[in-house]
Write a protein that holds these residues in place. Structure first.
Motif, PDB file in Angstrom:
ATOM      1  N   GLY A 180       0.851  -1.223   0.065  1.00 35.46           N
ATOM      2  CA  GLY A 180      -0.023  -0.112  -0.269  1.00 35.46           C
ATOM      3  C   GLY A 180       0.971   1.430   0.123  1.00 35.46           C
ATOM      4  N   ASN A 181       0.305   2.551  -0.451  1.00 36.63           N
ATOM      5  CA  ASN A 181       1.058   3.619  -0.433  1.00 36.63           C
ATOM      6  C   ASN A 181       0.938   4.376   0.805  1.00 36.63           C
ATOM      7  OD1 ASN A 181       1.999   6.109  -0.848  1.00 36.63           O
ATOM      8  ND2 ASN A 181       0.221   6.687  -2.245  1.00 36.63           N
ATOM      9  N   ILE A 182       1.774   3.802   1.928  1.00 39.55           N
ATOM     10  CA  ILE A 182       1.513   4.373   3.296  1.00 39.55           C
ATOM     11  C   ILE A 182       3.038   4.487   3.594  1.00 39.55           C
ATOM     12  CG2 ILE A 182       1.419   1.984   4.103  1.00 39.55           C
ATOM     13  CD1 ILE A 182      -0.162   2.981   6.449  1.00 39.55           C
ATOM     14  N   ARG A 183       3.569   5.346   4.553  1.00 42.65           N
ATOM     15  CA  ARG A 183       4.952   5.455   5.029  1.00 42.65           C
ATOM     16  C   ARG A 183       4.544   6.541   6.480  1.00 42.65           C
ATOM     17  NH1 ARG A 183       6.979  10.349   1.034  1.00 42.65           N
ATOM     18  NH2 ARG A 183       5.941  12.142   1.849  1.00 42.65           N
ATOM     19  N   PHE A 184       5.972   6.396   6.836  1.00 42.68           N
ATOM     20  CA  PHE A 184       6.317   7.611   8.110  1.00 42.68           C
ATOM     21  C   PHE A 184       6.411   8.944   7.426  1.00 42.68           C
ATOM     22  CE2 PHE A 184       7.702   3.540  10.278  1.00 42.68           C
ATOM     23  CZ  PHE A 184       6.944   3.629  11.165  1.00 42.68           C
ATOM     24  N   ASN A 185       5.577   9.601   7.358  1.00 47.26           N
ATOM     25  CA  ASN A 185       5.733  10.957   6.792  1.00 47.26           C
ATOM     26  C   ASN A 185       6.602  11.913   7.554  1.00 47.26           C
ATOM     27  OD1 ASN A 185       4.012  10.271   4.806  1.00 47.26           O
ATOM     28  ND2 ASN A 185       2.306  11.292   5.805  1.00 47.26           N
ATOM     29  N   GLN A 186       6.680  11.694   8.897  1.00 40.82           N
ATOM     30  CA  GLN A 186       7.677  12.637   9.701  1.00 40.82           C
ATOM     31  C   GLN A 186       7.509  12.193  11.078  1.00 40.82           C
ATOM     32  OE1 GLN A 186       5.518  16.546  10.116  1.00 40.82           O
ATOM     33  NE2 GLN A 186       7.344  17.783   9.790  1.00 40.82           N
ATOM     34  N   ILE A 187       8.771  12.712  11.676  1.00 42.73           N
ATOM     35  CA  ILE A 187       9.026  12.503  12.960  1.00 42.73           C
ATOM     36  C   ILE A 187       9.066  13.904  13.791  1.00 42.73           C
ATOM     37  CG2 ILE A 187      11.465  11.930  12.784  1.00 42.73           C
ATOM     38  CD1 ILE A 187      11.025  10.346  15.779  1.00 42.73           C
ATOM     39  N   ILE A 188       8.484  14.140  14.951  1.00 45.02           N
ATOM     40  CA  ILE A 188       8.370  15.333  15.568  1.00 45.02           C
ATOM     41  C   ILE A 188       8.958  15.162  16.914  1.00 45.02           C
ATOM     42  CG2 ILE A 188       7.198  17.405  16.622  1.00 45.02           C
ATOM     43  CD1 ILE A 188       5.064  16.662  14.350  1.00 45.02           C
ATOM     44  N   PHE A 189      10.246  15.863  17.236  1.00 44.68           N
ATOM     45  CA  PHE A 189      10.900  15.624  18.385  1.00 44.68           C
ATOM     46  C   PHE A 189      10.459  16.502  19.507  1.00 44.68           C
ATOM     47  CE2 PHE A 189      13.950  14.596  14.865  1.00 44.68           C
ATOM     48  CZ  PHE A 189      14.008  13.090  15.451  1.00 44.68           C
ATOM     49  N   PRO A 190      10.926  16.323  20.690  1.00 43.63           N
ATOM     50  CA  PRO A 190      10.151  17.156  21.891  1.00 43.63           C
ATOM     51  C   PRO A 190      10.515  18.489  21.707  1.00 43.63           C
ATOM     52  CG  PRO A 190      11.381  15.076  22.821  1.00 43.63           C
ATOM     53  CD  PRO A 190      11.634  15.264  21.228  1.00 43.63           C
ATOM     54  N   ASP A 191      11.603  19.188  21.092  1.00 48.97           N
ATOM     55  CA  ASP A 191      11.815  20.508  20.983  1.00 48.97           C
ATOM     56  C   ASP A 191      11.243  21.083  19.775  1.00 48.97           C
ATOM     57  OD1 ASP A 191      13.374  19.128  18.671  1.00 48.97           O
ATOM     58  OD2 ASP A 191      15.233  20.295  19.381  1.00 48.97           O
ATOM     59  N   ASN A 192      10.316  20.119  19.122  1.00 50.24           N
ATOM     60  CA  ASN A 192       9.432  20.737  17.840  1.00 50.24           C
ATOM     61  C   ASN A 192      10.275  20.506  16.609  1.00 50.24           C
ATOM     62  OD1 ASN A 192       7.173  20.623  19.238  1.00 50.24           O
ATOM     63  ND2 ASN A 192       7.195  22.676  19.960  1.00 50.24           N
ATOM     64  N   SER A 193      11.241  20.335  16.699  1.00 51.63           N
ATOM     65  CA  SER A 193      12.113  19.918  15.576  1.00 51.63           C
ATOM     66  C   SER A 193      11.581  18.675  14.739  1.00 51.63           C
ATOM     67  CB  SER A 193      13.548  19.917  15.538  1.00 51.63           C
ATOM     68  OG  SER A 193      13.793  18.766  16.448  1.00 51.63           O
ATOM     69  N   SER A 194      11.734  18.551  13.344  1.00 47.58           N
ATOM     70  CA  SER A 194      11.056  17.471  12.722  1.00 47.58           C
ATOM     71  C   SER A 194      12.234  17.038  11.870  1.00 47.58           C
ATOM     72  CB  SER A 194       9.634  17.889  12.181  1.00 47.58           C
ATOM     73  OG  SER A 194       9.880  18.641  11.106  1.00 47.58           O
ATOM     74  N   ASP A 195      11.888  15.619  11.297  1.00 52.71           N
ATOM     75  CA  ASP A 195      12.717  15.172  10.264  1.00 52.71           C
ATOM     76  C   ASP A 195      11.693  14.147   9.452  1.00 52.71           C
ATOM     77  OD1 ASP A 195      14.533  14.188   8.681  1.00 52.71           O
ATOM     78  OD2 ASP A 195      15.612  12.916  10.225  1.00 52.71           O
ATOM     79  N   GLY A 196      12.016  14.088   8.061  1.00 48.91           N
ATOM     80  CA  GLY A 196      11.281  13.180   7.248  1.00 48.91           C
ATOM     81  C   GLY A 196      11.297  13.818   5.718  1.00 48.91           C
ATOM     82  N   HIS A 203       7.609  11.819  21.566  1.00 45.79           N
ATOM     83  CA  HIS A 203       7.944  11.949  20.309  1.00 45.79           C
ATOM     84  C   HIS A 203       6.814  11.592  19.642  1.00 45.79           C
ATOM     85  CE1 HIS A 203      12.204  11.616  21.706  1.00 45.79           C
ATOM     86  NE2 HIS A 203      12.508  11.833  20.650  1.00 45.79           N
ATOM     87  N   VAL A 204       6.476  12.205  18.328  1.00 42.40           N
ATOM     88  CA  VAL A 204       5.327  12.039  17.503  1.00 42.40           C
ATOM     89  C   VAL A 204       5.640  11.437  16.220  1.00 42.40           C
ATOM     90  CG1 VAL A 204       3.091  12.904  16.601  1.00 42.40           C
ATOM     91  CG2 VAL A 204       3.952  13.692  18.767  1.00 42.40           C
ATOM     92  N   LEU A 205       5.367  10.236  15.718  1.00 40.73           N
ATOM     93  CA  LEU A 205       5.508   9.952  14.579  1.00 40.73           C
ATOM     94  C   LEU A 205       4.203  10.167  13.529  1.00 40.73           C
ATOM     95  CD1 LEU A 205       7.043   6.383  15.037  1.00 40.73           C
ATOM     96  CD2 LEU A 205       8.220   8.520  13.783  1.00 40.73           C
ATOM     97  N   VAL A 206       4.287  10.818  12.434  1.00 42.80           N
ATOM     98  CA  VAL A 206       3.170  10.852  11.390  1.00 42.80           C
ATOM     99  C   VAL A 206       3.029   9.846  10.295  1.00 42.80           C
ATOM    100  CG1 VAL A 206       2.026  12.428  10.269  1.00 42.80           C
ATOM    101  CG2 VAL A 206       3.372  13.368  11.869  1.00 42.80           C
ATOM    102  N   ILE A 207       2.000   9.176  10.463  1.00 44.77           N
ATOM    103  CA  ILE A 207       1.622   8.184   9.345  1.00 44.77           C
ATOM    104  C   ILE A 207       0.665   8.466   8.523  1.00 44.77           C
ATOM    105  CG2 ILE A 207       1.237   5.741   8.824  1.00 44.77           C
ATOM    106  CD1 ILE A 207       2.353   4.959  11.837  1.00 44.77           C
ATOM    107  N   GLY A 208       1.069   8.495   7.217  1.00 45.51           N
ATOM    108  CA  GLY A 208      -0.036   8.819   5.937  1.00 45.51           C
ATOM    109  C   GLY A 208       0.396   8.366   4.805  1.00 45.51           C
ATOM    110  N   HIS A 209      -0.278   8.649   3.663  1.00 43.08           N
ATOM    111  CA  HIS A 209       0.214   8.115   2.360  1.00 43.08           C
ATOM    112  C   HIS A 209       1.125   9.172   1.569  1.00 43.08           C
ATOM    113  CE1 HIS A 209      -3.579  10.513   1.672  1.00 43.08           C
ATOM    114  NE2 HIS A 209      -2.792  10.876   0.633  1.00 43.08           N
ATOM    115  N   SER A 210       2.136   8.755   0.799  1.00 42.57           N
ATOM    116  CA  SER A 210       3.008   9.438   0.007  1.00 42.57           C
ATOM    117  C   SER A 210       2.059  10.427  -0.953  1.00 42.57           C
ATOM    118  CB  SER A 210       3.893   8.599  -0.561  1.00 42.57           C
ATOM    119  OG  SER A 210       4.913   9.332  -1.527  1.00 42.57           O
TER     120      SER A 210
END
Length: 161
Positions: A102-118, A134-141
């Motif tokens: 399926g077209n699904i992925r980890f879109n982003q990770i948000i760290f405790p200092d509100n910086s992000s990667d992805g 921490h917050v992981l954002v999951i969605g489609h590409s």
């Protein structure tokens, strides 16, 4: 007639104010010992469940993994996976769609200092140097056709350095 109406209304309100006795009177003939079946809390498996668009990863399984089932639909096109990191280490995560692909992925990770990667793919491997939520954002590409709608399983493992 007016007095009768007032009397009737006052009786009605008085009867509505009486409290019902919820504890019945127990007599000696009723006192037969009964063993209550209580659910053993240790047998009850703790689960990480999706509430709305958020999955709170609070419980680890026997192998030390955070595992939860989530759903992407037209209402919740992104799912937020929240977890707490106590020690620095490495985060390994995997998304397993129910149909297999399926077209699904980890879109982003948000760290405790509100910086992000992805963005990431269906697998993530990233060092965690910050302690906290921490917050992981999951969605489609958005770069691929046909967004994914349906169930998936997310597995997270936080290994210490």
């Amino acid at each position: 007639m007016k007095n009768f109406l007032i009397l009737t209304i006052s009786i009605f309100f008085f009867s509505c104010q009486q409290k019902e006795n919820k504890n019945p009177v127990v007599t000696a003939s009723d006192s037969i010992p009964v063993t209550e079946h209580k659910e053993d809390e240790t047998q009850k498996e703790e689960e990480n469940k999706q509430t709305g668009d958020t999955i709170f990863m609070n419980f680890r399984n026997k192998k030390g993994l955070f595992i939860a089932e989530g759903v992407l639909d037209s209402i919740h096109s992104k799912v937020f996976v929240k977890f707490k990191n106590e020690e620095s280490g490495e985060l390994k995560g995997t998304i397993v769609p129910t149909p297999g692909k399926g077209n699904i992925r980890f879109n982003q990770i948000i760290f405790p200092d509100n910086s992000s990667d992805g963005p990431f793919g269906m697998d993530i491997k990233i060092p965690l140097t910050q302690k906290g939520n921490h917050v992981l954002v999951i969605g489609h590409s958005l770069m691929a056709d046909s967004p994914y709608w349906g169930k998936f399983e997310v597995q997270l493992e936080n290994t210490k350095k």
